[in-house]
Design a protein around this motif. Sequence first.
Motif, mmCIF file in Angstrom:
data_model
loop_
_atom_site.group_PDB
_atom_site.id
_atom_site.type_symbol
_atom_site.label_atom_id
_atom_site.label_comp_id
_atom_site.label_asym_id
_atom_site.label_seq_id
_atom_site.Cartn_x
_atom_site.Cartn_y
_atom_site.Cartn_z
ATOM 1 N N ALA A 180 -23.528 59.817 9.038
ATOM 2 C CA ALA A 180 -24.021 61.047 9.293
ATOM 3 C C ALA A 180 -24.268 61.726 10.674
ATOM 4 O O ALA A 180 -24.073 62.906 10.714
ATOM 5 N N GLY A 181 -24.167 60.953 11.695
ATOM 6 C CA GLY A 181 -24.167 61.115 13.080
ATOM 7 C C GLY A 181 -25.543 60.560 13.515
ATOM 8 O O GLY A 181 -26.416 60.405 12.863
ATOM 9 N N ILE A 196 -17.747 62.995 0.056
ATOM 10 C CA ILE A 196 -18.009 61.948 1.069
ATOM 11 C C ILE A 196 -19.269 61.390 0.956
ATOM 12 O O ILE A 196 -20.095 62.037 0.323
ATOM 13 N N LEU A 197 -19.237 59.894 0.793
ATOM 14 C CA LEU A 197 -20.734 59.498 0.685
ATOM 15 C C LEU A 197 -21.372 59.404 2.200
ATOM 16 O O LEU A 197 -20.854 58.685 3.036
ATOM 17 N N THR A 198 -22.127 60.474 2.737
ATOM 18 C CA THR A 198 -22.603 60.308 3.816
ATOM 19 C C THR A 198 -23.813 59.499 4.025
ATOM 20 O O THR A 198 -24.940 59.495 3.363
ATOM 21 N N VAL A 199 -24.021 58.816 5.467
ATOM 22 C CA VAL A 199 -25.028 57.673 5.360
ATOM 23 C C VAL A 199 -25.977 58.042 6.721
ATOM 24 O O VAL A 199 -25.211 58.162 7.717
ATOM 25 N N GLY A 200 -27.144 57.833 6.433
ATOM 26 C CA GLY A 200 -28.132 58.030 7.504
ATOM 27 C C GLY A 200 -28.541 56.604 8.009
ATOM 28 O O GLY A 200 -27.974 55.584 7.240
ATOM 29 N N PRO A 373 -28.058 63.801 4.516
ATOM 30 C CA PRO A 373 -27.311 62.726 4.016
ATOM 31 C C PRO A 373 -27.304 62.470 2.596
ATOM 32 O O PRO A 373 -28.281 62.863 1.865
ATOM 33 N N ASP A 374 -26.497 61.580 2.139
ATOM 34 C CA ASP A 374 -26.840 61.011 0.510
ATOM 35 C C ASP A 374 -27.421 59.926 0.493
ATOM 36 O O ASP A 374 -28.157 59.620 -0.468
ATOM 37 N N ILE A 375 -27.626 58.930 1.479
ATOM 38 C CA ILE A 375 -28.269 57.633 1.238
ATOM 39 C C ILE A 375 -28.579 57.181 3.100
ATOM 40 O O ILE A 375 -28.121 57.844 3.729
ATOM 41 N N THR A 376 -29.363 56.239 2.944
ATOM 42 C CA THR A 376 -29.696 55.549 4.255
ATOM 43 C C THR A 376 -29.609 54.146 4.056
ATOM 44 O O THR A 376 -29.677 53.809 2.834
ATOM 45 N N ALA A 377 -29.255 53.527 4.881
ATOM 46 C CA ALA A 377 -29.121 52.078 5.204
ATOM 47 C C ALA A 377 -29.470 51.312 6.603
ATOM 48 O O ALA A 377 -29.445 52.180 7.473
ATOM 49 N N PRO A 378 -29.457 50.146 6.550
ATOM 50 C CA PRO A 378 -29.591 49.552 7.862
ATOM 51 C C PRO A 378 -28.729 50.059 9.105
ATOM 52 O O PRO A 378 -27.719 49.802 8.851
ATOM 53 N N GLY A 379 -29.451 50.508 10.171
ATOM 54 C CA GLY A 379 -28.502 50.906 11.267
ATOM 55 C C GLY A 379 -29.247 50.926 12.533
ATOM 56 O O GLY A 379 -29.029 51.468 13.668
#
Length: 617
Positions: A180-181, A196-200, A373-379
């Motif tokens: 997602a940026g 697109i599956l956009t990820v935070g 975004p669509d989803i968040t994940a470990p980042g």
Amino acid sequence: MLLSVSLIQSQSYNDYGLGPVPTRFKGECVSGQNFTRYNCNRKLIGARYYSKGFEAVNGPLESFKQTFFRSARDSEGHGTHTSSIIVGSKVSNVSLYGLGSGTARGGVPSARLSVYKPCWFDECTDADILAAFSDAIHDGVDIISLSLGQGPPQQIYFEDAMAIGSFHAFQKGIVVSASAGNSFFAETAMNVAPWILTVGASTVDREFPSYLLLGNLKQLKAFGVNTKPYQGKRYSLIYGADAAASRNPSRNASFCKKNTLDSNSIKGRIVVCILEELGDDRNEKLTAVEEGGGVGMILVDPLAKYILRQSVIQSVLIGEAEAEELYKYMTTEKNPTATIYPTVTNIGIKPAPVMAVFSSKGPNVITPDIIKPDITAPGVNILAAWSPVSTANSINYNILSGTSMSCPHVSAVVALLKSVHPYWSPAAIKSAIMTTATIADNTRNFIRNDDSTNANPFDYGSGHINPAAAIDPGLIYDYDTNNLIDFLFSNGASVEQLKNLTGTPVYSKNPPIPSYNFNYPSIGVFNMSGNVSVYRTVTYVGEGPTVYYSKLQAITGVRTSVYPNVLRFSKSGEKLTYRIDFVPYKTSIGSFEFGSLTWRNDVHMVRSPIAVNVASV
């Protein structure tokens, strides 16, 4: 098989236990500088690189006088890091100078990797990106993982290489996940096309603090990579602003810029520095302090917990709250001192996950009815494989933060779902990931932002990934290319614009429908004027007859109801349509209000976030 941006040979890419390369894969390992086809194996099965577009715009790669390989080999570390998060093989006794010590493993070690390198020196051209997409699609990859993106503002889909390339991938049944940026603010989310599956990005329950002990015995939490044995020494503290070199304003010295600090003032002391801008070169500040004879640096930085880097001298980053405590001490103590302790690994941190402060946020500025975004994940502070030539101290594993790191976590979940459900469409896989996500942290409270405020769908989309639940979602929201074209027409796209996206002339076969009726797993209504009815169709993917019951979370200023409020399925594959009626009674004054709809049976919870912007009642 995944698209990354670079490559390095590493133990994380060993192919032990893998069978022959699938015959359906049509890619190749292209030889180049410091890389031959023999560097590929049964794990790394394809490697290509693209520089024609970059060199047409910027001149020869050699003119940049930087380390690079004219091949798919990685000289920067980013692509090695991101790809190993997805497919990395199991490697024992991995750490960064003892931090995060343990076994490194990608999300799906059994997956194969094909890399496509279109970027050089942190820049990617549209021509090279599209060439990489074209090859990846032709080669027969299953998933494309994009830990890259153009900075905001987001281009319209018909002029954005990422959107165009990923649309073609979607047409071929390839799932595309993308970062997602890292732009911090609202309306900065990138890669926001609905295909697109956009990820935070969010935190994990692990931190790497390097505590700062003040002379008054008050301990402040700081962050850094300080691995030298503890000497027990206290050092005098001085603000950079109070150590300005001759004919240098104190303001410049406060930023610890090159040649702004007086060596006699900082020699043998820990220097306290501040940022002029968030994008400041933090290494430059360290160098200035070190060259001036300073023994350490404390940098006040809102990104303190997100940036870990080692330096020759001791250094830590502290947040605003800690900076206030430090200021109080230094202004009341005649001879302030401090000790920087070695960095440690703390696990079991609560709350977690927390949304990363840098993670780009919605709303979607191109099609606001699609929540992004669509989803968040470990980042945050993710330990993964690294290219040793990219850092002064050759290391094979590194700790980094960014949506570049969260995206491959989701790509790994996609790979897991593809292995369990090989015939599911990209939309079905996206739906399974989104509708099973969690919005609770490890304290059983709602996920929060870095400032402790409650996060919302413009921060985390549908929530934090829950891989085990995504395998068996119960219901899915599906759509295909024709639905996407209808959606784009409903948003005012011209035939010429769509041709730029699809490559061939297309025409809407249906009368335009409101874009909020596009069958997306989340529900957004922008610019609501009066009563609105939103329709969605769900496909049952469970076994045997079942009944799902609805639960609506209230939305401020809007009355909501769902019809039917019970869905009865008799067999797998059955589709049913429901309607949500929105009756606004209060405008939202340009902002969005949030709620959710959850369908529940005895086993599954299928949740869709709702975001509405009420323009008028």
